[in-house]
Design an enzyme around this catalytic site. Sequence first.
Site, PDB file in Angstrom:
ATOM      1  N   GLU A  56     -63.870  62.925  33.148  1.00 51.66           N
ATOM      2  CA  GLU A  56     -62.691  62.911  34.025  1.00 51.66           C
ATOM      3  C   GLU A  56     -62.029  61.538  33.939  1.00 51.66           C
ATOM      4  O   GLU A  56     -62.704  60.519  33.800  1.00 51.66           O
ATOM      5  CB  GLU A  56     -63.172  63.232  35.452  1.00 51.66           C
ATOM      6  CG  GLU A  56     -62.289  62.779  36.583  1.00 51.66           C
ATOM      7  CD  GLU A  56     -60.961  63.505  36.649  1.00 51.66           C
ATOM      8  OE1 GLU A  56     -60.925  64.730  36.440  1.00 51.66           O
ATOM      9  OE2 GLU A  56     -59.935  62.836  36.888  1.00 51.66           O
ATOM     10  N   CYS A 103     -41.941  82.793  57.605  1.00 53.51           N
ATOM     11  CA  CYS A 103     -41.476  81.466  57.973  1.00 53.51           C
ATOM     12  C   CYS A 103     -39.951  81.462  58.101  1.00 53.51           C
ATOM     13  O   CYS A 103     -39.257  81.939  57.204  1.00 53.51           O
ATOM     14  CB  CYS A 103     -41.924  80.495  56.880  1.00 53.51           C
ATOM     15  SG  CYS A 103     -41.304  78.852  57.114  1.00 53.51           S
ATOM     16  N   CYS A 136     -54.240  76.369  35.285  1.00 53.65           N
ATOM     17  CA  CYS A 136     -53.274  76.613  36.357  1.00 53.65           C
ATOM     18  C   CYS A 136     -51.894  76.861  35.751  1.00 53.65           C
ATOM     19  O   CYS A 136     -50.900  76.864  36.456  1.00 53.65           O
ATOM     20  CB  CYS A 136     -53.247  75.445  37.335  1.00 53.65           C
ATOM     21  SG  CYS A 136     -52.971  73.866  36.531  1.00 53.65           S
ATOM     22  N   TYR A 159     -62.312  67.545  32.163  1.00 55.84           N
ATOM     23  CA  TYR A 159     -61.348  67.469  33.270  1.00 55.84           C
ATOM     24  C   TYR A 159     -62.093  67.879  34.548  1.00 55.84           C
ATOM     25  O   TYR A 159     -61.666  68.777  35.270  1.00 55.84           O
ATOM     26  CB  TYR A 159     -60.148  68.390  33.040  1.00 55.84           C
ATOM     27  CG  TYR A 159     -59.421  68.205  31.724  1.00 55.84           C
ATOM     28  CD1 TYR A 159     -58.347  67.332  31.627  1.00 55.84           C
ATOM     29  CD2 TYR A 159     -59.789  68.927  30.593  1.00 55.84           C
ATOM     30  CE1 TYR A 159     -57.667  67.176  30.426  1.00 55.84           C
ATOM     31  CE2 TYR A 159     -59.119  68.777  29.390  1.00 55.84           C
ATOM     32  CZ  TYR A 159     -58.063  67.902  29.314  1.00 55.84           C
ATOM     33  OH  TYR A 159     -57.386  67.763  28.131  1.00 55.84           O
ATOM     34  N   CYS A 178     -42.695  77.741  49.348  1.00 51.36           N
ATOM     35  CA  CYS A 178     -43.076  79.124  49.025  1.00 51.36           C
ATOM     36  C   CYS A 178     -41.932  79.811  48.293  1.00 51.36           C
ATOM     37  O   CYS A 178     -40.856  79.980  48.848  1.00 51.36           O
ATOM     38  CB  CYS A 178     -43.342  79.910  50.298  1.00 51.36           C
ATOM     39  SG  CYS A 178     -44.780  79.357  51.188  1.00 51.36           S
ATOM     40  N   ASP A 185     -60.780  72.499  32.358  1.00 54.86           N
ATOM     41  CA  ASP A 185     -59.926  72.830  33.514  1.00 54.86           C
ATOM     42  C   ASP A 185     -58.819  71.786  33.579  1.00 54.86           C
ATOM     43  O   ASP A 185     -58.786  70.960  34.491  1.00 54.86           O
ATOM     44  CB  ASP A 185     -60.793  72.835  34.784  1.00 54.86           C
ATOM     45  CG  ASP A 185     -60.018  73.243  36.025  1.00 54.86           C
ATOM     46  OD1 ASP A 185     -58.842  73.643  35.888  1.00 54.86           O
ATOM     47  OD2 ASP A 185     -60.573  73.152  37.125  1.00 54.86           O
ATOM     48  N   GLN A 201     -59.316  71.416  44.704  1.00 54.75           N
ATOM     49  CA  GLN A 201     -58.506  72.632  44.797  1.00 54.75           C
ATOM     50  C   GLN A 201     -57.993  72.829  46.225  1.00 54.75           C
ATOM     51  O   GLN A 201     -58.705  72.545  47.184  1.00 54.75           O
ATOM     52  CB  GLN A 201     -59.340  73.845  44.372  1.00 54.75           C
ATOM     53  CG  GLN A 201     -59.691  73.862  42.903  1.00 54.75           C
ATOM     54  CD  GLN A 201     -58.527  74.309  42.014  1.00 54.75           C
ATOM     55  OE1 GLN A 201     -57.410  74.540  42.472  1.00 54.75           O
ATOM     56  NE2 GLN A 201     -58.799  74.415  40.736  1.00 54.75           N
ATOM     57  N   CYS A 242     -45.997  74.817  59.079  1.00 56.30           N
ATOM     58  CA  CYS A 242     -45.904  75.560  57.827  1.00 56.30           C
ATOM     59  C   CYS A 242     -46.901  76.729  57.831  1.00 56.30           C
ATOM     60  O   CYS A 242     -48.055  76.571  58.202  1.00 56.30           O
ATOM     61  CB  CYS A 242     -46.214  74.598  56.692  1.00 56.30           C
ATOM     62  SG  CYS A 242     -46.496  75.404  55.138  1.00 56.30           S
ATOM     63  N   CYS A 266     -36.641  76.311  52.029  1.00 56.20           N
ATOM     64  CA  CYS A 266     -37.763  75.436  51.666  1.00 56.20           C
ATOM     65  C   CYS A 266     -38.159  75.665  50.213  1.00 56.20           C
ATOM     66  O   CYS A 266     -38.191  76.782  49.735  1.00 56.20           O
ATOM     67  CB  CYS A 266     -38.935  75.741  52.588  1.00 56.20           C
ATOM     68  SG  CYS A 266     -40.441  74.867  52.163  1.00 56.20           S
TER      69      CYS A 266
HETATM   70  N1  SAH Z   1     -62.327  70.867  37.481  1.00 54.65           N
HETATM   71  C1  SAH Z   1     -61.876  70.127  38.635  1.00 54.65           C
HETATM   72  C2  SAH Z   1     -60.548  69.388  38.424  1.00 54.65           C
HETATM   73  C3  SAH Z   1     -59.454  70.154  37.754  1.00 54.65           C
HETATM   74  S1  SAH Z   1     -57.843  69.428  37.911  1.00 54.65           S
HETATM   75  C4  SAH Z   1     -61.795  71.019  39.847  1.00 54.65           C
HETATM   76  O1  SAH Z   1     -61.803  72.239  39.726  1.00 54.65           O
HETATM   77  O2  SAH Z   1     -61.757  70.491  40.959  1.00 54.65           O
HETATM   78  C5  SAH Z   1     -57.652  68.541  36.429  1.00 54.65           C
HETATM   79  C6  SAH Z   1     -58.365  67.213  36.414  1.00 54.65           C
HETATM   80  O3  SAH Z   1     -58.115  66.623  35.140  1.00 54.65           O
HETATM   81  C7  SAH Z   1     -57.908  66.188  37.439  1.00 54.65           C
HETATM   82  O4  SAH Z   1     -59.029  65.721  38.143  1.00 54.65           O
HETATM   83  C8  SAH Z   1     -57.273  65.066  36.607  1.00 54.65           C
HETATM   84  O5  SAH Z   1     -57.482  63.789  37.162  1.00 54.65           O
HETATM   85  C9  SAH Z   1     -58.004  65.207  35.295  1.00 54.65           C
HETATM   86  N2  SAH Z   1     -57.355  64.705  34.075  1.00 54.65           N
HETATM   87  C10 SAH Z   1     -56.041  64.668  33.782  1.00 54.65           C
HETATM   88  N3  SAH Z   1     -55.847  64.222  32.528  1.00 54.65           N
HETATM   89  C11 SAH Z   1     -57.072  63.983  32.000  1.00 54.65           C
HETATM   90  C12 SAH Z   1     -57.535  63.530  30.715  1.00 54.65           C
HETATM   91  N4  SAH Z   1     -56.680  63.233  29.749  1.00 54.65           N
HETATM   92  N5  SAH Z   1     -58.854  63.417  30.516  1.00 54.65           N
HETATM   93  C13 SAH Z   1     -59.742  63.717  31.520  1.00 54.65           C
HETATM   94  N6  SAH Z   1     -59.352  64.157  32.749  1.00 54.65           N
HETATM   95  C14 SAH Z   1     -58.049  64.290  32.990  1.00 54.65           C
END
Ligand code: SAH
Length: 471
Positions: free
Chosen positions: A347, A78, A423, A326, A87, A396, A297, A172, A84
């Site tokens: 969630e 790029c 992550c 999550y 990346c 997650d 994702q 991009c 930027c």
């Molecule tokens: N497992 C899913 C989302 C992961 S991202 C996937 O792979 O698509 C993390 C997620 O946690 C998001 O959707 C966010 O809204 C949620 N989140 C953030 N804080 C939270 C909390 N305190 N309790 C429950 N969910 C939460």
Amino acid sequence: MRLIMELKKNQEIILKIDDLGNNGEGIGRLDGYALFVKDALPGETIRARIMKCNKKYGFARMMEVLECSDSGRVKPKCPVARQCGGCTLQHLSYEKQLAYKEKKVKDCLVRIGGLDAEKVEWLPILGMETPWQYRNKAQFPVKMQKDDSGVLRPVAGFYAGRTHSIIPVTDCAIQHPCMKEILDTVLSWMQEQHVTAYDEVSHRGLVRHLYIRRAYHTSQIMVCLVLNGRQISENLQRTLIEKLSGIQGMTSIFLNINTDQTNIILGKEMILLWGQEYIEDRIGEISYHISPQSFYQVNPVQTEKLYQTALEFAGLIGEETVWDLYCGIGTISLFLAKNAKKVYGVEIVPAAIQNARENARLNGIQNAEFFCGAAEEVVPRLAEELAALADVVVVDPPRKGCDGVLLDTIVKMAPARIVYVSCDPGTLARDVKLLGEKGYEVKKVRACDMFGQGGHVEVACCLQREDKANP
Ligand code: SAH
């Protein structure tokens, strides 16, 4: 420290780079004092200019590579890669990017997490086949900027690293090519209809951001214009719809209202202007509805590999009660449901939970149940009310990791395995240490590259309760 006293702003130094920092910056040391240099790579000796010195570390600007041994430097694809902020590793060969991410995960888990490296199975990182044009989501800031002939025009692009000035980019290298067509269409509509872009200093002007999503398997597109204002005229609505709905795959056009003086991109209110309220995509055999507010994702091809890893780590035989905390739109929950007896998802975002429930129905899945709320509040309550068993817990969380109350609750629920998808290896390591003190041992670790050309890394970890047998 003698050295910091001596280093002055704008002073030039010769520095050997021997590590990469969390944002992909090179790190070099002078008498043990760490200097962060964007665009410099381990293996290089560089000439750098001091920008700023704090007590413990400083920042310098890369001026020239003087010597280089196997640094893996490549010419970025790029043209604006250096300015930027998107990346951070385009100047590093993809092979070396993967090696760096693998090392970062291991370093964090050993140094912060206190793992004994010998006792863990470190599976090789899952790399991308083509680390370009992979992103399915973009959020472009929009601004009025003068062009070469001095005319003020709306531009969209990316913020330059650590600033709020926009580098105009519509093509991009890591985004799907449809993003360019959409950006060009909206910018030309703004110009023809004299629609202004938002100015964050005066807090005036209308269009703040363009938020775009594209479903990989169905090619459905969702566009959302984030506006600093509640109303746009019927003529503006009609002309925008006319232009955008002609783009192949356009499924959903939203307006989002954000009149706050804030850096947060999306405001609370979403107005559907045209089409349906969600786009539909697939991961493996499961279909998902995705609303604009829901997390999804950004790298669809790698996501399937990540979830496959989570499934393997969960070690299900069909009789387990699984909690997916999550859970977003239920992506992992539904991916695991066919191999489990029961799945509970939790969630915090209501629109995501609504998607999760729809998604269970859409796929004819009857053994998944979803709860909306903060995991650290909902799970302790549910664990008691349902006297719910947990054989496997999947977490997650966002970058900040799991809440301490939640970790304690998970330990009390005593699942045989915890699959931790993260992550951020730093917060993962912190949480894994805590779980280690409560009897959970990390057995397997596998990083997955979801963010080719960037410094972030995703990782899945399998923890086993010491007093419960392997599957
Ligand atoms: N497992 C899913 C989302 C992961 S991202 C996937 O792979 O698509 C993390 C997620 O946690 C998001 O959707 C966010 O809204 C949620 N989140 C953030 N804080 C939270 C909390 N305190 N309790 C429950 N969910 C939460």
